[in-house]
Design an enzyme around this catalytic site. Sequence first.
Site, short mmCIF file in Angstrom:
data_model
loop_
_atom_site.label_atom_id
_atom_site.label_comp_id
_atom_site.label_asym_id
_atom_site.label_seq_id
_atom_site.Cartn_x
_atom_site.Cartn_y
_atom_site.Cartn_z
CG ASP A 173 0.28 -3.20 -1.09
OD1 ASP A 173 0.23 -4.30 -0.25
OD2 ASP A 173 0.55 -2.02 -0.43
CB ILE A 174 -5.40 -3.42 -3.83
CG1 ILE A 174 -4.84 -2.53 -5.13
CG2 ILE A 174 -6.82 -2.63 -3.36
CD1 ILE A 174 -5.56 -2.75 -6.13
CD GLU A 175 -1.78 -3.60 2.51
OE1 GLU A 175 -1.94 -4.00 3.80
OE2 GLU A 175 -0.54 -3.98 2.38
CD GLN A 176 -8.35 0.44 -1.65
OE1 GLN A 176 -9.66 0.83 -2.07
NE2 GLN A 176 -7.31 0.57 -2.44
#
Length: 360
Positions: free
Chosen positions: A120-123
């Site tokens: 979950d890497i929403e950068q």
Amino acid sequence: MLRFALVLSSVLLVCRSAVCPCERPELCQQIREEADFEVFVFDVGGKTWKSYNWSMVTTVATFGKYDAELMCYAHSKGARVVLKGDIPLHYIVDEHNRTAWITEKVNLAKSQFMDGINLDIEQAVDKDSTEYYALTDLVTETTEAFHREIPGSQVSFDVAWSPNCIDKRCYDYVTIAESCDLLFVMSYDEQSQIMGDCIADANAPLSQTLNGYDQFLGLKIDPKKLVMGVPWYGYDYPCLNFSQEGVCSVKEVPFRGAPCSDAAGTQKQYKWIMKQVNSSMSGRLWDDKQKAPYFNYKDQKGQIHQVWYDDPQSICPKAEAVKSKGLRGIGMWNGNILDYSDEPVARQQTMLMWNALLGC
């Protein structure tokens, strides 16, 4: 010192293999079977998971504190339980940091008898930046490591509702999709970047949502790599102005290049929404253009609020599209936020929301 480290490592490995928290040791064996249709549930903690519709659930992504009881129970139902994975991208630009992080997650998954990881890497990432390539490498290397160390494990990656640099998330979606087992498409927060009028609108309007999948499929991404995520929550927007036509103007809250965003509102759980709509000034309304329900209410200070959300009527056509487009499955953010009490109306509402995941 080296000898001590090797001894300590051996002790840890023994402990990991020895301590199965389940009543039956076989429940600590990782799930290897791949479901024909994925129902992917995010769980944020607590014990409401006991009330999930386990006849449907295939994967639970644990975003709360580790719960051994949940792992054992999910395994008894043939469902996977996977870790949450998040890391600042600037950190894993360094190959050694990346490898160390992946190793740590694999070992954690083994020690907790987990079945994979949800990245979950929403950068925000610029195309062709060092972070852009590091993120792609992270997904590839994480998948390789988990598949090698935990045969049959699942690696998933969370993406925005469209691959068109939504929220400045300019990722290499094609390579990432090829590398991992599935993409969880977050078909919600679709007002995170409001480029037009600053007004309250649907969290996941139908045509926009489905257009996002057409864009993913247009990249030649395998539909069996895509899981549709739907919202079990809505947004409560305080209206700065409320027009005669019922349009709610909201505060300007910029986000990643957009002048306005859904951050002008507050996320509300479905169980709160179902109670609030009954005492609202409008009752449940339906926007036929966005195919979404909403309502208006006044707070204690007399300010009008507009609440947009999803319910079975808005979720059903999305679930039907999952089948017609041949997608891998469906899921939600998040499983905990329905009303799982024994109150008859709440039980009916909760059952209908679970059933809507399979269409109408």
